[in-house]
Design a protein around this motif. Structure first.
Motif, mmCIF file in Angstrom:
data_model
loop_
_atom_site.group_PDB
_atom_site.id
_atom_site.type_symbol
_atom_site.label_atom_id
_atom_site.label_comp_id
_atom_site.label_asym_id
_atom_site.label_seq_id
_atom_site.Cartn_x
_atom_site.Cartn_y
_atom_site.Cartn_z
ATOM 1 N N ASP A 80 -57.573 11.118 31.267
ATOM 2 C CA ASP A 80 -58.472 11.966 32.054
ATOM 3 C C ASP A 80 -59.790 11.253 32.310
ATOM 4 O O ASP A 80 -60.311 11.255 33.428
ATOM 5 N N GLU A 83 -59.544 8.487 34.875
ATOM 6 C CA GLU A 83 -59.424 8.986 36.236
ATOM 7 C C GLU A 83 -60.738 9.592 36.731
ATOM 8 O O GLU A 83 -61.146 9.373 37.882
ATOM 9 N N VAL A 84 -61.409 10.353 35.865
ATOM 10 C CA VAL A 84 -62.665 10.984 36.260
ATOM 11 C C VAL A 84 -63.732 9.934 36.543
ATOM 12 O O VAL A 84 -64.443 10.009 37.560
ATOM 13 N N VAL A 87 -63.210 8.157 39.886
ATOM 14 C CA VAL A 87 -63.667 8.953 41.031
ATOM 15 C C VAL A 87 -65.197 9.022 41.060
ATOM 16 O O VAL A 87 -65.823 8.898 42.120
ATOM 17 N N MET A 88 -65.803 9.208 39.869
ATOM 18 C CA MET A 88 -67.261 9.283 39.794
ATOM 19 C C MET A 88 -67.914 8.011 40.313
ATOM 20 O O MET A 88 -68.957 8.053 40.964
ATOM 21 N N VAL A 153 -68.995 18.205 44.005
ATOM 22 C CA VAL A 153 -67.882 17.536 43.312
ATOM 23 C C VAL A 153 -68.399 16.757 42.105
ATOM 24 O O VAL A 153 -67.786 16.768 41.031
ATOM 25 N N ASP A 156 -69.111 19.092 39.202
ATOM 26 C CA ASP A 156 -67.887 19.550 38.538
ATOM 27 C C ASP A 156 -67.309 18.461 37.638
ATOM 28 O O ASP A 156 -66.854 18.732 36.522
ATOM 29 N N LEU A 157 -67.325 17.223 38.123
ATOM 30 C CA LEU A 157 -66.784 16.133 37.314
ATOM 31 C C LEU A 157 -67.651 15.854 36.087
ATOM 32 O O LEU A 157 -67.132 15.515 35.012
ATOM 33 N N ARG A 158 -68.952 16.005 36.224
ATOM 34 C CA ARG A 158 -69.828 15.798 35.073
ATOM 35 C C ARG A 158 -69.579 16.855 33.996
ATOM 36 O O ARG A 158 -69.718 16.577 32.808
ATOM 37 N N VAL A 160 -66.681 18.038 33.274
ATOM 38 C CA VAL A 160 -65.485 17.575 32.575
ATOM 39 C C VAL A 160 -65.837 16.443 31.609
ATOM 40 O O VAL A 160 -65.357 16.417 30.471
ATOM 41 N N ILE A 161 -66.697 15.529 32.038
ATOM 42 C CA ILE A 161 -67.088 14.411 31.180
ATOM 43 C C ILE A 161 -67.768 14.922 29.914
ATOM 44 O O ILE A 161 -67.614 14.345 28.834
#
Length: 224
Positions: A80, A83-84, A87-88, A153, A156-158, A160-161
């Motif tokens: 994960d 992948e994150v 994209v980041m 976006v 949202d990804l931050r 998850v991190i």
């Protein structure tokens, strides 16, 4: 048509924010079962707004709803993170590219000021201060890029991190390395070199992922 009154923030939104902060602080660590009854009693609410709040967090990827098993704080895997961060790096690289091309002199001065805070925090070995200045620098670039979809976006990804059990700045030598990378990014921005700013930002983000991987590797018990 009779206008309807605008209600204050819904209860479930307030509950979602409280739970979000408990997850980010790891008071509710990854993998934890969410005891709905206990939380409802703790907050003095019914389970209906609590369940609505959990649906919001599930949409953000912070919790996982499992049929007949309940709700769990999401566990983020090494894949994960790979992948994150990949994209980041592209998204934040785009922010740097656009900022280098379009930032005003006033906006560049603001970036200089924020970077000075990074320098000071690094000199004082203040990891919390460095982290805050780092976040401010990245947010300033996102604001200069002025693309609300891109910002959405990234936010949202931050989230998850933040589920990661580790922080890249705790990797040995990472703070100094991150500062050097920020110097390079700022130089490219001040030179208005869009391609160089993008490349350096992408490398900076991926370097953070490598630091997290080193921490994870160091914590794996050696085999006999």
């Amino acid at each position: 048509m009779k206008p309807s009154r605008i209600a204050p923030m819904a209860l479930y939104q307030e509950v979602a924010e409280r739970l979000r902060q408990r997850i980010f602080s790891h008071e509710l660590p990854p993998g934890t079962w969410v005891d709905e009854q206990a939380l409802a009693e703790q907050y003095g609410i019914s389970r209906t707004p609590l369940r609505e709040a959990l649906k919001v967090l599930a949409s953000e990827g912070l919790v996982t709803l499992k049929p007949r098993r309940g709700c769990y704080v999401t566990e983020i895997s090494e894949r994960d993170l790979d992948e994150v961060f990949s994209v980041m790096s592209m998204l934040e690289g785009e922010c740097a590219r656009v900022s280098a091309a379009h930032a005003s002199d006033t906006e560049l001065d603001r970036l200089r000021t924020i970077h000075a805070g990074l320098e000071q925090a690094a000199a004082e070995k203040d990891i919390d201060g460095f982290f805050e200045a780092n976040q401010a620098f990245h947010l300033a670039l996102q604001e200069i890029a002025d693309n609300r979809w891109l910002l959405h976006v990234i936010e949202d990804l931050r989230k998850v991190i933040k589920l990661s059990r580790h922080h890249s700045l705790f990797s040995e030598g990472r703070l100094e390395q991150s500062l050097a990378e920020h110097r390079g990014i700022l130089d490219a921005l001040l030179a208005r070199d869009a391609n160089r700013a993008e490349q350096r930002m992408r490398a900076h983000i991926l370097s953070g992922r490598e630091a997290l991987a080193r921490i994870a590797d160091a914590r794996v018990p050696a085999r006999a």
